[in-house]
Design a protein around this motif. Sequence first.
Motif, PDB file in Angstrom:
ATOM      1  N   PRO A 108      42.443  38.797  10.837  1.00  0.00           N
ATOM      2  CA  PRO A 108      41.138  38.208  10.134  1.00  0.00           C
ATOM      3  C   PRO A 108      40.477  37.045  10.483  1.00  0.00           C
ATOM      4  CG  PRO A 108      43.141  38.324   8.796  1.00  0.00           C
ATOM      5  CD  PRO A 108      43.531  38.674  10.074  1.00  0.00           C
ATOM      6  N   LEU A 109      39.357  36.620  10.072  1.00  0.00           N
ATOM      7  CA  LEU A 109      38.706  35.225  10.577  1.00  0.00           C
ATOM      8  C   LEU A 109      39.385  34.055   9.785  1.00  0.00           C
ATOM      9  CD1 LEU A 109      34.934  36.313  10.480  1.00  0.00           C
ATOM     10  CD2 LEU A 109      36.543  35.882  12.352  1.00  0.00           C
ATOM     11  N   ASP A 110      39.982  34.564   8.539  1.00  0.00           N
ATOM     12  CA  ASP A 110      40.777  33.334   7.841  1.00  0.00           C
ATOM     13  C   ASP A 110      42.214  33.194   8.081  1.00  0.00           C
ATOM     14  OD1 ASP A 110      41.609  35.820   6.410  1.00  0.00           O
ATOM     15  OD2 ASP A 110      41.048  35.017   4.659  1.00  0.00           O
ATOM     16  N   ASP A 111      42.522  34.131   9.364  1.00  0.00           N
ATOM     17  CA  ASP A 111      44.123  33.991   9.451  1.00  0.00           C
ATOM     18  C   ASP A 111      44.636  32.675   9.734  1.00  0.00           C
ATOM     19  OD1 ASP A 111      46.494  34.596  10.257  1.00  0.00           O
ATOM     20  OD2 ASP A 111      46.065  35.315  12.513  1.00  0.00           O
ATOM     21  N   PRO A 127      38.400  41.547  10.593  1.00  0.00           N
ATOM     22  CA  PRO A 127      37.905  41.377   9.187  1.00  0.00           C
ATOM     23  C   PRO A 127      37.675  39.967   8.824  1.00  0.00           C
ATOM     24  CG  PRO A 127      40.088  42.675   9.524  1.00  0.00           C
ATOM     25  CD  PRO A 127      39.803  42.223  10.799  1.00  0.00           C
ATOM     26  N   ALA A 128      36.604  39.983   7.906  1.00  0.00           N
ATOM     27  CA  ALA A 128      36.193  38.622   7.412  1.00  0.00           C
ATOM     28  C   ALA A 128      37.424  37.789   6.772  1.00  0.00           C
ATOM     29  CB  ALA A 128      35.065  38.787   6.534  1.00  0.00           C
ATOM     30  N   THR A 129      38.128  38.741   5.763  1.00  0.00           N
ATOM     31  CA  THR A 129      39.117  38.098   5.105  1.00  0.00           C
ATOM     32  C   THR A 129      40.430  38.564   5.162  1.00  0.00           C
ATOM     33  OG1 THR A 129      38.584  38.867   3.085  1.00  0.00           O
ATOM     34  CG2 THR A 129      37.305  37.185   3.517  1.00  0.00           C
ATOM     35  N   THR A 130      41.621  38.156   4.693  1.00  0.00           N
ATOM     36  CA  THR A 130      42.800  38.569   4.603  1.00  0.00           C
ATOM     37  C   THR A 130      42.770  39.798   3.614  1.00  0.00           C
ATOM     38  OG1 THR A 130      44.014  36.671   5.241  1.00  0.00           O
ATOM     39  CG2 THR A 130      45.314  38.353   3.771  1.00  0.00           C
ATOM     40  N   ALA A 131      41.878  39.667   2.512  1.00  0.00           N
ATOM     41  CA  ALA A 131      41.873  40.616   1.405  1.00  0.00           C
ATOM     42  C   ALA A 131      41.188  41.944   2.160  1.00  0.00           C
ATOM     43  CB  ALA A 131      40.988  40.191   0.346  1.00  0.00           C
ATOM     44  N   ASP A 132      40.333  41.867   2.909  1.00  0.00           N
ATOM     45  CA  ASP A 132      39.371  42.751   3.722  1.00  0.00           C
ATOM     46  C   ASP A 132      40.611  43.533   4.545  1.00  0.00           C
ATOM     47  OD1 ASP A 132      36.973  42.250   2.437  1.00  0.00           O
ATOM     48  OD2 ASP A 132      36.399  40.984   4.113  1.00  0.00           O
ATOM     49  N   ALA A 133      41.481  42.805   5.337  1.00  0.00           N
ATOM     50  CA  ALA A 133      42.363  43.262   6.297  1.00  0.00           C
ATOM     51  C   ALA A 133      43.508  44.089   5.278  1.00  0.00           C
ATOM     52  CB  ALA A 133      42.935  42.271   6.972  1.00  0.00           C
ATOM     53  N   ILE A 134      43.737  43.679   4.193  1.00  0.00           N
ATOM     54  CA  ILE A 134      44.939  44.507   3.299  1.00  0.00           C
ATOM     55  C   ILE A 134      44.193  45.925   2.849  1.00  0.00           C
ATOM     56  CG2 ILE A 134      45.793  44.559   1.208  1.00  0.00           C
ATOM     57  CD1 ILE A 134      47.425  42.540   2.804  1.00  0.00           C
ATOM     58  N   GLU A 135      42.891  45.914   2.777  1.00  0.00           N
ATOM     59  CA  GLU A 135      41.927  47.293   2.429  1.00  0.00           C
ATOM     60  C   GLU A 135      42.292  48.177   3.519  1.00  0.00           C
ATOM     61  OE1 GLU A 135      41.050  47.951  -0.343  1.00  0.00           O
ATOM     62  OE2 GLU A 135      41.667  46.462  -1.492  1.00  0.00           O
ATOM     63  N   LEU A 136      41.949  47.450   4.798  1.00  0.00           N
ATOM     64  CA  LEU A 136      42.274  48.529   5.960  1.00  0.00           C
ATOM     65  C   LEU A 136      43.712  49.071   6.279  1.00  0.00           C
ATOM     66  CD1 LEU A 136      39.876  46.351   8.424  1.00  0.00           C
ATOM     67  CD2 LEU A 136      39.254  48.630   7.124  1.00  0.00           C
ATOM     68  N   VAL A 137      44.602  48.005   5.982  1.00  0.00           N
ATOM     69  CA  VAL A 137      45.785  48.591   6.263  1.00  0.00           C
ATOM     70  C   VAL A 137      46.192  49.565   5.205  1.00  0.00           C
ATOM     71  CG1 VAL A 137      48.194  47.743   5.748  1.00  0.00           C
ATOM     72  CG2 VAL A 137      46.654  46.243   6.865  1.00  0.00           C
ATOM     73  N   LEU A 153      50.643  37.826  -2.560  1.00  0.00           N
ATOM     74  CA  LEU A 153      49.313  37.629  -3.480  1.00  0.00           C
ATOM     75  C   LEU A 153      48.582  38.951  -3.337  1.00  0.00           C
ATOM     76  CD1 LEU A 153      47.318  35.591  -4.691  1.00  0.00           C
ATOM     77  CD2 LEU A 153      46.329  35.000  -2.348  1.00  0.00           C
ATOM     78  N   HIS A 154      48.510  39.750  -2.223  1.00  0.00           N
ATOM     79  CA  HIS A 154      47.568  40.856  -2.145  1.00  0.00           C
ATOM     80  C   HIS A 154      48.420  42.085  -2.233  1.00  0.00           C
ATOM     81  CE1 HIS A 154      44.024  38.416  -1.027  1.00  0.00           C
ATOM     82  NE2 HIS A 154      45.034  37.864  -0.010  1.00  0.00           N
ATOM     83  N   HIS A 155      49.596  41.941  -3.119  1.00  0.00           N
ATOM     84  CA  HIS A 155      50.402  43.033  -3.351  1.00  0.00           C
ATOM     85  C   HIS A 155      49.626  44.437  -3.763  1.00  0.00           C
ATOM     86  CE1 HIS A 155      54.014  45.496  -4.372  1.00  0.00           C
ATOM     87  NE2 HIS A 155      53.406  45.706  -5.681  1.00  0.00           N
ATOM     88  N   ARG A 156      50.211  45.571  -3.239  1.00  0.00           N
ATOM     89  CA  ARG A 156      49.603  46.979  -3.617  1.00  0.00           C
ATOM     90  C   ARG A 156      50.924  47.770  -3.795  1.00  0.00           C
ATOM     91  NH1 ARG A 156      43.919  48.691  -2.001  1.00  0.00           N
ATOM     92  NH2 ARG A 156      45.164  50.588  -2.011  1.00  0.00           N
ATOM     93  N   ARG A 157      50.623  49.002  -4.523  1.00  0.00           N
ATOM     94  CA  ARG A 157      51.810  49.786  -4.682  1.00  0.00           C
ATOM     95  C   ARG A 157      51.858  50.525  -3.485  1.00  0.00           C
ATOM     96  NH1 ARG A 157      51.619  52.510 -10.751  1.00  0.00           N
ATOM     97  NH2 ARG A 157      52.316  50.769 -11.831  1.00  0.00           N
ATOM     98  N   ASP A 158      50.738  50.892  -2.520  1.00  0.00           N
ATOM     99  CA  ASP A 158      50.889  51.607  -1.755  1.00  0.00           C
ATOM    100  C   ASP A 158      51.367  50.910  -0.303  1.00  0.00           C
ATOM    101  OD1 ASP A 158      48.784  50.350  -1.574  1.00  0.00           O
ATOM    102  OD2 ASP A 158      47.469  52.118  -0.754  1.00  0.00           O
TER     103      ASP A 158
END
Length: 254
Positions: A108-111, A127-137, A153-158
């Motif tokens: 991501p651009l904010d890496d 991806p523009a942000t780390t949050a956007d990259a998480i969604e793609l993962v 910080l960007h934890h998800r159950r899946d």
Amino acid sequence: MTGSEAPPSFRLAYVPGVIPAKWVRIWQERLPDVPLDLVMVPAAEAPGMLRGLDADAGFVRLPIDRTDLSAIPLYTEATVVVVPKDHLVAAADEVSLADLADDVVFHPLDDTLDWEAPPGRPAIERPATTADAIELVAAGVGLLVVPMSLARLHHRRDLTYRPVTDAPQSRVALSWREDTTTDRVEDFIGIVRGRTVNSTRGRTQGQAEPNKKADQGAARRKPATGKPASGRSAGRTSAKTPRSAKRGKPRRRS
């Protein structure tokens, strides 16, 4: 300052993934009359915010341009790869960058990692942000390598994450503009470095108690002046002297 004026606040910036709660709590205990304002700022924007004096100090990710900024490195984070829970990587305890060679790995651009060459296959678009990259993962499109605090910080159950043994690591530092090291900045540096409230370094408030103790110690070590003691002890001493002086010839009885 009049009663209607608010006390000056201390503005503290911090980048995503850093949790300043313990230092904020100590500040509030030691300086309850000085409000501390927290502001989260993207890692790439934090140095500029400090240079522009939009914050008194801030937690940043190294490396940064330190031409006019002071920085105290605090800790180094482990680097992890974020993957879907059903990915093969999830079965391992840890992986190397070579294990990710066949996967799309987002950059991501904010890496915040200082890559010589990003691992894996490049994505069609960053991806523009780390949050956007998480969604793609989460969508199963690729993987993401980040400091562990950002994975949490960007934890998800899946999703889950595993340590990457040979990836660059992110260092977190406390930084401020070098030519504006105020007393309040020194106070916060002391808190971050674990100085006690009575520390004499950098601040005058902490010097009073050690000096007081030194004065008390000097008083205890003060040599005797030779003056007679006062009080009950002096009374007993003076009473014995006449009694011993009268001992001599016994009085004759008539």
